[in-house]
Design a protein around this motif. Structure first.
Motif, mmCIF file in Angstrom:
data_model
loop_
_atom_site.group_PDB
_atom_site.id
_atom_site.type_symbol
_atom_site.label_atom_id
_atom_site.label_comp_id
_atom_site.label_asym_id
_atom_site.label_seq_id
_atom_site.Cartn_x
_atom_site.Cartn_y
_atom_site.Cartn_z
ATOM 1 N N UNK A 27 0.810 -1.194 -0.013
ATOM 2 C CA UNK A 27 -0.052 0.045 -0.001
ATOM 3 C C UNK A 27 0.753 1.040 -0.074
ATOM 4 N N UNK A 28 0.103 2.396 -0.048
ATOM 5 C CA UNK A 28 0.918 3.837 -0.010
ATOM 6 C C UNK A 28 0.888 4.270 1.337
ATOM 7 N N UNK A 29 0.855 3.510 2.435
ATOM 8 C CA UNK A 29 1.022 4.270 3.666
ATOM 9 C C UNK A 29 2.540 4.192 4.202
ATOM 10 N N UNK A 30 2.540 4.114 5.688
ATOM 11 C CA UNK A 30 3.955 4.121 6.329
ATOM 12 C C UNK A 30 4.428 2.772 6.244
ATOM 13 N N UNK B 267 9.742 -1.030 -10.696
ATOM 14 C CA UNK B 267 8.458 -0.738 -9.838
ATOM 15 C C UNK B 267 7.995 0.860 -10.556
ATOM 16 N N UNK B 268 9.400 1.478 -10.632
ATOM 17 C CA UNK B 268 8.697 3.015 -10.874
ATOM 18 C C UNK B 268 8.269 3.005 -12.260
ATOM 19 N N UNK B 269 8.726 2.107 -13.217
ATOM 20 C CA UNK B 269 8.640 2.458 -14.804
ATOM 21 C C UNK B 269 7.260 1.672 -15.085
ATOM 22 N N UNK B 270 6.545 0.687 -14.030
ATOM 23 C CA UNK B 270 5.370 0.132 -14.114
ATOM 24 C C UNK B 270 4.190 1.053 -13.928
ATOM 25 N N UNK B 271 4.408 2.161 -13.395
ATOM 26 C CA UNK B 271 3.561 3.232 -13.404
ATOM 27 C C UNK B 271 3.229 3.852 -14.543
ATOM 28 N N UNK B 272 2.380 3.740 -15.442
ATOM 29 C CA UNK B 272 2.080 4.221 -16.746
ATOM 30 C C UNK B 272 0.634 5.070 -16.810
ATOM 31 N N UNK B 273 0.069 5.332 -15.556
ATOM 32 C CA UNK B 273 -1.225 6.046 -15.578
ATOM 33 C C UNK B 273 -1.278 7.204 -16.022
ATOM 34 N N UNK B 274 -2.309 7.569 -16.931
ATOM 35 C CA UNK B 274 -2.340 9.125 -17.297
ATOM 36 C C UNK B 274 -2.940 9.869 -16.220
ATOM 37 N N UNK B 275 -3.428 9.297 -15.001
ATOM 38 C CA UNK B 275 -3.870 10.103 -14.028
ATOM 39 C C UNK B 275 -2.698 10.860 -13.261
ATOM 40 N N UNK C 91 4.790 7.949 -7.036
ATOM 41 C CA UNK C 91 5.991 8.346 -7.082
ATOM 42 C C UNK C 91 6.571 8.781 -5.663
ATOM 43 N N UNK C 92 5.729 9.268 -5.014
ATOM 44 C CA UNK C 92 5.938 9.966 -3.734
ATOM 45 C C UNK C 92 6.097 8.640 -2.620
ATOM 46 N N UNK C 93 5.220 7.971 -2.896
ATOM 47 C CA UNK C 93 5.396 6.591 -2.015
ATOM 48 C C UNK C 93 6.518 5.744 -2.241
ATOM 49 N N UNK D 147 13.802 6.022 0.928
ATOM 50 C CA UNK D 147 14.110 6.717 2.150
ATOM 51 C C UNK D 147 14.256 5.997 3.157
ATOM 52 N N UNK D 148 13.338 5.011 3.362
ATOM 53 C CA UNK D 148 13.329 4.189 4.658
ATOM 54 C C UNK D 148 14.322 3.192 4.589
ATOM 55 N N UNK D 149 14.601 2.569 3.187
ATOM 56 C CA UNK D 149 15.644 1.442 2.969
ATOM 57 C C UNK D 149 16.962 2.377 3.386
ATOM 58 N N UNK D 150 17.203 3.584 2.902
ATOM 59 C CA UNK D 150 18.508 4.177 3.251
ATOM 60 C C UNK D 150 18.737 4.479 4.497
#
Length: 488
Positions: free
Chosen positions: A357-360, A384-392, A400-402, A408-411
């Motif tokens: 999900x997109x939470x914490x 994973x980033x490339x797999x986002x092809x939505x026009x929304x 992208x923010x998620x 950042x959490x991994x780092x």
């Protein structure tokens, strides 16, 4: 119909080739002194006219391989004959690499997997047996006299792929040229002439006589071009992918509920292109594993398609089915084992981010994500980033923010815990000592339990981990024997 070049144009072409490939002049003079013809040919000539710097220099000659070896003995710094069965002798002089091939023609029989090689008699005959007109140009040495009997220079200007003769004959001589057409279209951004496309479709079945190794080599070269999606689309539209990557062709029949504006096939090409755009940010320029995973990540959808109320469709567990299909296809193409493993693993993992999900992100979720990805983590980031092809745009920005947040959490956790090397706090020997068991399945199960404990709760300290191990052993029916007298 090619328009003949004027004398001024030919002189200009010769001057450009002389200035761009000066190293060919000396070997040209050597052959001329011994009464033999020699010409710079194919890719190096094409690349000069495209404004690119040629690499190894391809030369063609009327001399046989044995004659080439004799007259270059003492001139070349090094000689190799790995391609001599096909009429090619390799030479190195200083920093220049030459591949000298006797005028020849190659032709496959109807069922042969190896071409029959015949020596030719003239430069024009040699150029006429080449794959495309843009590769059928030459410069006679040592004077760099430009030879272009089939209009290759015009084809370069028009950015179109044509064959020197009838395309049916060209593909009949070597069916692998069907795939090579797609590669050059992707590499150079050229279109393919209509008659060539028609012949590709008509003769696609002839690829069955070409060795798997040659097909995979050509497919690899295609995937490493600047725009492999363009070449893959050529293969799919021409029906050639049905022979090589049928799973990709089948994607055209599926609509994705998450991407209603595109079918899964177009979505996959978009993901491939977006992954390539992201490669430099992650130090993955020209990464074959990533590109194959981007292309194949959704091939499990046709097998897992199910209808939902309201006309929607779902593809439950398509990543697992896709991983199996990817492994089978790449193994059949005889890709190296590590490529087969890594690509199929990425396909299996490509939805893992969305499962959280997109939470914490909790610490345990981050540890598990890194652990599951292992050395493929950077590639998984890109996929994973490339797999986002939505026009929304709002949804795309939110995803992208998620993912920014996940990285950042991994780092942060990596600094604290060395995530890439997560291990249980007790090793196998310590497990055997504590549980008083011999090597075997019990040790493996205990290790897996402690690894899950480490991922879920982080470092607990040896005393607490030992206690947890003993509680687990009791629950599993593994009762440790009492310690012997004197043992701690």
């Amino acid at each position: 119909m090619a328009v003949p070049m004027t004398n001024e144009q030919r002189k200009a072409a010769a001057a450009l080739l002389r200035d761009s490939v000066p190293a060919a002049a000396e070997i040209g003079r050597l052959f001329a002194r011994h009464g033999h013809e020699l010409a710079l040919v194919g890719g190096p000539v094409r690349d000069v006219f495209l404004g690119q710097r040629p690499g190894d220099l391809d030369l063609t000659t009327d001399a046989t391989p044995d004659q080439v070896l004799r007259l270059t003995r003492g001139w070349a710094d090094k000689t190799w004959t790995v391609g001599i069965a096909f009429g090619t002798v390799g030479l190195r002089k200083g920093k220049s690499i030459f591949e000298v091939t006797t005028y020849r023609s190659e032709q496959y029989g109807r069922t042969s997997r190896k071409p029959e090689v015949r020596y030719g008699r003239s430069l024009e005959e040699d150029l006429g047996r080449r794959d495309f007109t843009i590769n059928a140009m030459a410069a006679r040495l040592p004077g760099y006299e430009f030879a272009d009997p089939f209009g290759g220079f015009d084809a370069l200007r028009e950015k179109v792929l044509r064959t020197p003769g009838p395309p049916e004959q060209s593909f009949g001589d070597d069916p692998l040229r069907i795939m090579r057409a797609a590669r050059f279209a992707a590499k150079l951004g050229f279109t393919i002439a209509a008659d060539v496309r028609a012949a590709m479709t008509e003769q696609a079945g002839r690829l069955e006589i070409v060795s798997v190794e040659r097909i995979t080599s050509e497919l690899t070269k295609l995937m490493l071009t600047p725009d492999p999606a363009a070449g893959i689309d050529v293969l799919v539209q021409a029906g050639v992918a049905d022979e090589v990557l049928p799973e990709v062709s089948r994607l055209r029949m599926e609509a994705d509920e998450h991407h209603r504006h595109k079918d899964v096939y177009q979505h996959s090409l978009t993901v491939l292109r977006q992954a390539i755009e992201l490669e430099p940010q992650y130090g993955l320029d020209g990464d074959l594993v990533l590109r194959l995973a981007a292309l194949l990540h959704d091939i499990g959808k046709p097998k897992t398609r199910s209808l939902l109320p309201g006309g929607r469709v779902a593809f439950h567990h398509h990543e697992m089915e896709g991983a199996k299909m990817t492994k089978r296809r790449l193994a059949a193409l005889r890709f190296p084992n590590e490529v087969v493993h890594d690509v199929s693993r990425l396909v299996e993992l490509h939805l893992r981010f969305h499962g959280y999900g997109e939470g914490e992100w909790t610490d345990s979720a981050v540890r598990r994500y890194v652990r599951d990805a292992g050395p493929l983590l950077s590639r998984l980031h890109v996929l994973t980033r490339a797999d986002c092809t939505t026009r929304n745009r709002a949804k795309a920005a939110r995803l992208a923010r998620a993912y920014d947040g996940l990285e950042q959490r991994i780092a942060e956790l990596s600094e604290q815990e060395e995530l890439a090397r997560i291990r249980p706090e007790l090793d196998g020997n310590e497990i055997m000592r504590i549980l008083r068991v011999a090597p075997g399945p019990v040790v493996g199960k205990a290790y897996d339990f402690l690894l899950e404990l480490r991922i879920a709760q982080g470092e607990l300290g040896r005393a607490l981990v030992t206690q947890e191990l003993l509680l687990w052993a009791v629950a599993e029916g593994i009762i440790p024997s009492p310690p012997e007298p004197g043992e701690g």
